[in-house]
Structures are given as structure tokens and as C-alpha cells.
Write an enzyme that holds these catalytic residues in place. Structure first.
Site, mmCIF file in Angstrom:
data_model
loop_
_atom_site.group_PDB
_atom_site.id
_atom_site.type_symbol
_atom_site.label_atom_id
_atom_site.label_comp_id
_atom_site.label_asym_id
_atom_site.label_seq_id
_atom_site.Cartn_x
_atom_site.Cartn_y
_atom_site.Cartn_z
ATOM 1 C CG ASP A 111 -2.139 0.824 1.096
ATOM 2 O OD1 ASP A 111 -2.117 1.760 0.289
ATOM 3 O OD2 ASP A 111 -3.126 0.541 1.787
ATOM 4 C CB CYS A 121 -5.915 2.795 -2.474
ATOM 5 S SG CYS A 121 -6.907 4.213 -1.954
ATOM 6 C CG HIS A 147 -9.678 0.623 -0.315
ATOM 7 N ND1 HIS A 147 -10.442 1.213 0.658
ATOM 8 C CD2 HIS A 147 -8.815 1.580 -0.718
ATOM 9 C CE1 HIS A 147 -10.061 2.466 0.839
ATOM 10 N NE2 HIS A 147 -9.079 2.720 0.009
ATOM 11 C CG ASP A 150 -2.000 0.663 -3.369
ATOM 12 O OD1 ASP A 150 -0.845 1.101 -3.207
ATOM 13 O OD2 ASP A 150 -2.953 1.035 -2.653
ATOM 14 C CG ASN A 151 -1.299 4.115 -4.861
ATOM 15 O OD1 ASN A 151 -2.417 3.746 -4.516
ATOM 16 N ND2 ASN A 151 -0.429 4.622 -4.007
#
Length: 515
Positions: free
Chosen positions: A31, A71, A134, A281-282
Site C-alpha cells: 500500500d 488505492c 477497499h 497499489d500505486n
């Protein structure tokens, strides 16, 4: 759930004449971890020995991307193999806005979307998610309704603490029901950064792997932990151990945990039958750096932007006996490829009734091939940029608004590039800004519009973009409406714990997405 024809594939990695059993699949999704956070990617403190060893024993992907610089959309893309603009994880409330799934979001993953665990069930897999879901927290979006058999984790980020009157603290689930809430029952000390969550997520993974090995059923484990997302946390034994401060402590604990997971696979004798992929995720959240955010290495800006720092991710593939050790690939990869690659590993083809954006990376990992494909950089409902080969063309540029920047929100701290990291949305559709990412990975020197190189590269890129836009069928946007009444007031299981909270009256409104 929607149905789709799934045709079996030849398991081409079989050793010898006998057909191979479908391998276990373990996806390690970090994350807000940046491209520059691992020693294998050049981080100078060299505090990730286990991930560096994983890279040495497997394959390093240097050009691996997320599908969105935020996310929720990136996770939806991974699990559906589809761009967020197709699977509904975007907003049309304003142009080119990042949106995600906070507590008050009404939308989530639609039943019409086919998720990876749903499809893997057809090949006999048992599926577990550990960590952050999420993709919506309302009952219809529960991960066990979308193919997962087990869950230990949370539907949202670990923001808080809240007073449970104006806002409820985020619940933590075991399978169908909540077992407590962050801060109330699962402690996170914001002053010291101490929390034991990564250790809980580690033990969940080890126990699940042991159970599945004993049952002789193939498994899919989606280990989506969130220690490197602000507020960053680490357990007591890791606090103060990194040269990089608290964020580095969190990275060191994650590295240690992944080392233990890989050794567990080896000790159980199933490492050669378990495909493992590590990514994020990013990009790193530079707005939180350096105390609460990571590093994107040489790349421009970070999370929330479609510059390289927001969307290029660390990525490592590990599968002893199959993926040659010490490999380094320049294949353009994307988190959506993990959907298609995982189906291929299971002997399944992707659904044929919808557009799938992910490609099968097995020929890259097993045979060293390179597959020609573009990478599209989306921010909300807008295609901001595209990469073809070593060239990246920006059709829109925007970091964030002058208003938000004036409040101290800076996605590109210390990296302002005139005419590139703009604070107004600048359209370049008719004359895109073009960068050669081999010579200029930091996107600082756009090619001259008059150059032959520009003309030649854009001739190819223009056709690819036109085809993409001509065939694009956007999904129904799921991130437009917010309502405080549907927050985590009374999740399933709250009555058993005496933790149900009173919800306010419903008052749905258009969500506000400033970035």
C-alpha cells in the site's frame, strides 16, 4: 454473479511428460510503496534483504505499472483485469478526478464484474484475502460474495481514531463478521507508530498456507497489507530500527514478514508449486514523505498523479524451478496482468464476454519474451497519458489545483517541472508532450515538437490512442455518490460484540473529489 465461458489451457510449465497440477498463487500487494523503496531497486540503506533475495531468485520487473494512481481503482483493476474506467471504479463528478472508497461511498464492486477469486473457484482454488479490501464496505460488496472463501482484514483504510458518534471507527473482519474496530480493539498508536497488525497479517498467511498444504487444495492468497499507508505503523520490535525512520521501520517489518512467508513455502516443500508476485497499489505518497511516505526513485511526483512516480511500481516474480533466477525484465507490465496471468496458471482463459486489459505474463517470465503493448495512464474519467515502448505521451497534465496546493497539498515536492507538473488541467490532445523514458525517466525534457523523433513516435502512438478511445465502453461510475448514513455504523457481527452504532438519517450527495 455473471457467468462466462472459461476454457482450459495447456499447463505449459509441466516438467516431464505428466501434466502439472495448478500451482498455488500468492499476490503480495503493498500500500503506497514506491518504486525506490527496495534495495533491489536502488534504495541506498539496503534494508530489504528478503525482498532483494526474492528478486535475486526470481525476476525483477523494472517497467511495471498500476492501473490508477490511487488505492481503490488499482485494486479493482487487479482483481478484474480491467481498467477502472471499464469496471466502474471512477467518478464523473468532475473531470480527471481521483476517487476511492471512503466510509461514506455508496458504490462498490458490481455483481456484473467477474473477480479473479470467483473464476479461480472453477479450477478448485480456495481463496483468502488478508488486509485491505477497499472495493466497497456495504453488504453486497463483501469479498466473500465475490469469490473469496476467507477474509481477515478491513474494508477501508486504517484512518482514525474517530469518536464513534460523528464517525465510526473502521471495522476489522474475520470472514463474514466484524471482530472489532481499529483503535478500539486493534490498537494503532499514532504518537509512536506502534501497531501489531503486520504480525497478525503474517500469522494469518502462515496458518492459511499450512492449512491448504495439509488439505492438498490449490490456494489463492491475496496479502494486501497496509502498514506503509499513512498513518504508517510497525510492531514494537521494528520501531526505531531503520535509517529511514518510521516509514522504513514499516518496510523492514514487511520485508521480514515476506521472508518468513517464502521460507514457510520452502519448509513445507511447496515453493516450486507456488507462484508469488510482489508489487504495490500505486506510487509512494510524497505528500506524506519523508516521515510517513516512501520513495519513487528517479521518477516524477507520486501517488495521485499520472507521472511515473504515481504509477510505476516495484515488482518481483518468484517461482523456484520455473522462473529463472536473476532475471530482469523490461516488459511493460500492469497490475491487471496479474488477473490474466493467474487464470493462465490455473489453466483457465479470461472471460470472453468483456474487454480484458491484462495480458498473460507467463511467456515473459518463463521464456524471456517481450510482448508489445501500450500502458494507459488514467485519472478518473480521463486518459491522461500513454506509454508505447520507451515513449510516453501526455495528453493532459495536472498535479493538483492551485487551491489545494496553497493549502499545503503537494504531490510533487521539490520536483516542479515547468509546463509539466501543472496546477491547472492543461490539455495537450492536439500536440502531446512526449518524453523518452530511457533517456529521461524523470520526465523533465519533453522532445521538440518539430523533431523527426517526435513525429515518428507520435505517428504510432496516435493510432493506438485512437483505437483505444474508439472501442472504449466506460462502465457505470460507482464513485459518484456519498452518504454518511451508510458508513460502518453497524457492520455484520456488531450485535454480538455490542458494538453497533446509531446511523444518521440518509442524505445522499455528490462526493467531492478535489484531486
Amino acid at each position: 454473479m455473471a457467468s462466462a465461458a472459461l476454457r482450459p489451457l495447456c499447463l505449459c510449465w509441466a516438467l516431464g511428460p505428466a501434466a502439472a497440477a495448478a500451482p498455488n498463487i500468492l499476490l503480495l500487494l503493498m500500500d503506497d510503496m514506491g518504486w525506490g523503496d527496495l534495495g533491489a531497486f536502488g534504495e541506498p540503506s539496503k534494508e530489504t534483504p528478503n525482498l532483494d533475495q526474492m528478486a535475486a531468485e526470481g525476476m525483477l520487473f523494472l517497467d511495471f505499472y498500476t492501473a490508477n494512481p490511487l488505492c481503490s481503482p488499482s485494486r479493482a483493476a487487479l482483481l478484474t483485469g480491467r481498467l477502472p474506467v471499464r469496471n466502474g471504479f471512477y467518478t464523473t463528478n468532475a473531470h480527471a478526478r481521483n476517487a476511492y472508497t471512503p466510509q461514506d461511498i455508496v458504490g462498490g464492486i458490481q455483481d456484473s464484474e467477474l473477480l479473479l477469486p470467483e473464476l479461480l473457484k472453477k479450477a478448485g482454488y480456495i481463496n483468502k484475502i488478508i488486509g485491505k479490501w477497499h472495493l466497497g464496505h456495504r453488504p453486497q460488496f463483501h469479498p466473500l460474495k465475490h469469490g473469496f472463501d476467507e477474509w481477515f482484514g478491513s474494508p477501508n483504510c486504517h484512518f482514525g481514531p474517530y469518536d464513534n458518534r460523528e464517525l465510526p471507527n473502521i471495522p476489522v473482519y474475520r470472514d463474514w463478521e466484524m471482530i472489532g474496530r481499529y483503535y478500539d480493539d486493534f490498537k494503532i498508536d499514532l504518537k509512536t507508530g506502534e501497531a501489531n497488525l503486520t504480525q497478525l497479517y503474517l500469522q494469518e498467511a502462515l496458518d492459511f498456507i499450512s492449512k491448504q498444504q495439509a488439505s492438498q487444495q490449490p490456494f489463492f492468497l491475496y496479502w494486501a497489507i497496509d502498514a506503509t499507508h499513512a498513518p504508517v505503523y510497525a510492531s514494537k520490535q521494528f520501531l526505531g530500527t531503520s535509517q529511514r525512520g518510521l516509514y522504513g521501520d514499516a518496510v523492514r517489518e514487511i520485508d521480514d514478514s515476506i521472508g518468513k512467508i517464502l521460507r514457510h513455502l520452502q519448509q513445507l516443500g511447496i515453493s516450486e508449486n507456488t507462484f508469488v508476485f510482489f508489487t504495490s497499489d500505486n506510487g509512494a505518497a510524497l505528500i506524506s514523505a519523508p516521515k510517513q511516505g516512501g520513495s519513487n526513485g528517479p521518477f516524477l511526483c507520486g501517488k495521485q498523479t499520472t507521472f511515473e512516480g504515481g504509477m510505476r511500481e516495484p515488482a518481483i516474480a518468484w517461482w523456484p524451478g520455473h522462473i529463472p533466477a536473476g532475471g530482469v525484465s523490461h516488459q511493460l507490465g500492469n497490475v491487471m496482468d496479474l488477473f490474466t496471468t493467474s487464470l493462465s496458471l490455473a489453466g483457465l482463459q479470461p472471460p470472453s464476454d468483456r474487454q480484458i486489459d491484462g495480458i498473460d505474463l507467463l511467456p515473459v517470465m518463463l521464456q524471456g519474451k517481450l510482448i508489445d503493448r501500450p500502458i494507459f495512464y488514467y485519472r478518473g474519467n480521463e486518459m491522461m497519458a500513454v506509454r508505447v515502448g520507451l515513449y510516453k505521451a501526455h495528453y493532459w497534465t495536472w498535479s493538483n489545483s492551485w487551491e489545494e496546493y496553497g493549502k499545503g497539498t503537494d504531490f510533487c515536492p521539490g520536483q516542479s517541472v515547468s509546463g509539466v507538473t501543472t496546477h491547472t488541467q492543461e490539455e495537450h490532445t492536439y500536440l502531446p508532450l512526449l518524453f523518452h523514458l530511457g533517456r529521461d525517466p524523470g520526465e523533465k525534457f519533453p522532445l521538440s515538437f518539430a523533431s523527426e523523433e517526435y513525429q515518428r513516435a507520435m505517428e504510432r502512438i496516435t493510432g493506438i490512442v485512437q483505437q483505444h478511445k474508439d472501442t472504449l465502453m466506460p462502465g457505470e461510475p460507482q464513485l459518484n455518490v456519498c452518504d454518511k448514513a451508510i458508513m460502518n455504523w453497524s457492520p455484520p457481527g456488531c450485535e454480538k460484540l455490542g458494538k453497533c452504532l446509531k446511523a444518521p438519517e440518509s442524505d445522499p450527495k455528490k462526493c467531492s473529489w478535489p484531486h
